[in-house]
Motif scaffolding. Structure first.
Motif, short mmCIF file in Angstrom:
data_model
loop_
_atom_site.label_atom_id
_atom_site.label_comp_id
_atom_site.label_asym_id
_atom_site.label_seq_id
_atom_site.Cartn_x
_atom_site.Cartn_y
_atom_site.Cartn_z
N VAL A 4 0.67 -1.48 -0.19
CA VAL A 4 0.17 -0.22 -0.30
C VAL A 4 0.89 1.09 0.11
N ASP A 5 0.80 1.95 -0.19
CA ASP A 5 1.04 3.77 0.03
C ASP A 5 2.16 3.73 0.96
N GLY A 6 3.63 3.70 0.68
CA GLY A 6 4.56 4.34 1.65
C GLY A 6 4.81 2.95 2.89
N VAL A 7 4.74 1.09 2.65
CA VAL A 7 4.84 0.30 2.90
C VAL A 7 4.78 -1.01 2.09
N TYR A 8 6.35 -1.60 2.04
CA TYR A 8 7.31 -2.22 0.73
C TYR A 8 7.09 -3.41 1.78
N GLN A 9 7.11 -4.77 0.77
CA GLN A 9 7.60 -5.73 1.14
C GLN A 9 8.81 -6.14 0.56
N THR A 10 9.72 -6.45 1.37
CA THR A 10 11.20 -6.54 0.44
C THR A 10 11.91 -7.63 0.20
N SER A 11 11.14 -9.01 0.96
CA SER A 11 11.77 -10.14 0.73
C SER A 11 10.39 -11.21 1.54
N GLY A 12 10.70 -12.63 1.33
CA GLY A 12 9.30 -13.30 1.34
C GLY A 12 9.22 -14.48 0.27
N SER A 13 8.42 -15.54 0.02
CA SER A 13 8.14 -16.75 -0.08
C SER A 13 7.76 -16.29 -2.08
N MET A 14 7.28 -15.38 -2.66
CA MET A 14 7.29 -14.93 -4.06
C MET A 14 8.66 -14.24 -4.07
N PHE A 15 9.91 -14.11 -3.66
CA PHE A 15 11.27 -13.51 -3.95
C PHE A 15 12.10 -14.20 -3.36
N GLY A 16 11.89 -16.03 -3.21
CA GLY A 16 12.83 -17.19 -2.74
C GLY A 16 13.12 -17.15 -1.87
N THR A 17 11.81 -16.11 -0.65
CA THR A 17 13.15 -16.04 0.71
C THR A 17 11.75 -17.05 1.65
N ASN A 18 12.66 -17.24 2.91
CA ASN A 18 11.77 -17.75 3.70
C ASN A 18 10.97 -17.26 4.53
N SER A 19 11.49 -15.98 5.03
CA SER A 19 10.75 -14.89 6.45
C SER A 19 10.40 -13.91 5.32
N GLY A 140 5.96 -14.88 24.53
CA GLY A 140 5.52 -16.72 23.99
C GLY A 140 5.47 -16.91 22.90
N HIS A 141 6.55 -17.45 21.22
CA HIS A 141 6.68 -17.25 20.27
C HIS A 141 8.71 -17.09 21.39
N THR A 142 8.71 -16.14 21.45
CA THR A 142 10.43 -16.04 22.77
C THR A 142 9.79 -15.57 24.14
N GLU A 143 11.68 -15.42 24.18
CA GLU A 143 10.62 -14.08 25.61
C GLU A 143 10.00 -13.24 25.22
N GLY A 144 11.27 -12.32 24.33
CA GLY A 144 11.01 -11.04 24.04
C GLY A 144 10.40 -10.19 22.70
N THR A 145 9.41 -11.62 22.29
CA THR A 145 9.08 -10.64 20.95
C THR A 145 8.05 -9.71 21.02
N ILE A 146 8.31 -9.06 20.17
CA ILE A 146 7.49 -7.45 19.48
C ILE A 146 6.70 -8.25 18.54
N SER A 147 5.68 -7.23 18.66
CA SER A 147 4.96 -6.74 17.33
C SER A 147 4.70 -5.95 16.95
N ILE A 148 4.94 -4.50 15.78
CA ILE A 148 4.59 -3.61 15.49
C ILE A 148 3.90 -2.76 15.05
N LEU A 149 3.29 -1.79 15.62
CA LEU A 149 1.50 -0.89 15.26
C LEU A 149 2.06 0.36 14.30
N ALA A 150 1.60 0.16 12.85
CA ALA A 150 2.38 1.33 12.49
C ALA A 150 0.61 1.99 11.67
N GLU A 151 0.91 3.65 12.35
CA GLU A 151 -0.10 3.75 11.40
C GLU A 151 0.20 5.09 10.95
N GLY A 152 -0.39 5.51 9.65
CA GLY A 152 -0.05 6.66 8.67
C GLY A 152 -1.40 6.75 7.75
N ARG A 153 -0.98 7.27 6.44
CA ARG A 153 -1.82 7.39 5.44
C ARG A 153 -2.27 6.40 4.91
#
Length: 233
Positions: A4-19, A140-153
């Motif tokens: 979406v506007d201002g948000v990009y995916q730079t790796s993942g299965s469509m690029f031949g990477t696992n994560s 849970g998944h690890t002791e120090g796992t974080i999620s990130i909430l981005a709010e913008g346009r």
């Protein structure tokens, strides 16, 4: 790849990477979510930023959702590029030491240790002009796992690391969720279930972007309710 506007995916299965890794183009510079695993993935991430006309923009921050090799392995390379690495406290300790908690044995190579520049806490916010990020501690998944909430346009986007993955839907077009459970020495089932319960209490977001598999678009409340029911069995 622009999502979406201002948000990009730079790796993942469509690029031949696992994560999956992500890049936010903010008025203050680029903010990255997760670092990926190998030097090959690092080069794919760099090339994708070039294709998306982001290569000349300054790296600002790198938020790493958790310490596992496939999400944190290239942190030292992005740190060398100038990104300030931000992590939860317990997982920051793990990437500074390597070994079992970063899953060296599973991935079959030595982890390049580094020291994150900033330890982040639950509820801590970062203002990048046109984008605001908030850290959510989700152990849970690890002791120090974080999620990130981005709010913008482009609305609200939640980057969830390895809390779950979305599998291909059945012929009945039903959600299939896989909860990423043991495999880490510090996995905690009770904390993981509590994290998934807390997701149900979040105000709705417009997109959920996991660390593997597909992105979720639509009503996040439906996703998180299904996720919690799946976890409880």
């Amino acid at each position: 790849m622009r999502i979406v506007d201002g948000v990009y995916q730079t790796s993942g299965s469509m690029f031949g990477t696992n994560s999956n890794t992500y890049c936010l183009d903010t008025s203050d510079g680029l903010v990255l979510i997760d670092a990926g695993f190998s030097e090959k993935q690092y080069q794919i991430m760099r090339e994708q930023r070039r294709k998306d006309s982001l290569a000349r923009k300054r790296l600002q921050e790198l938020f790493i959702t958790h310490c596992h090799f496939d999400h944190a392995g290239n942190g030292w390379l992005l740190q060398k590029e100038g990104a300030r690495v931000c992590m939860g406290e317990k997982d920051a300790e793990a990437v500074s030491k390597g070994g079992a908690r970063v899953l060296e044995e599973r991935f079959g190579r030595k982890f390049h240790c580094y020291t994150p520049a900033l330890i982040v806490k639950d509820g801590q916010s970062f203002d990048y002009g046109n984008v605001r990020l908030t850290v959510l501690e989700h152990p849970g998944h690890t002791e120090g796992t974080i999620s990130i909430l981005a709010e913008g346009r482009s609305g609200k986007i939640l980057f969830t690391g390895d809390l779950f993955t979305l599998k291909p839907c059945t012929p009945d077009d039903e959600i299939q969720i896989e909860i990423i459970r043991p495999g880490s020495p510090d996995y905690n089932e009770e904390k993981n279930l509590e994290t998934l319960r807390r997701l149900r209490e979040l105000p709705p977001v417009d997109m959920v972007a996991p660390g593997h598999g597909s992105i979720w678009l639509g009503d996040s409340r439906e996703l998180f309710e299904t996720l919690y029911r799946t976890a409880k069995g």
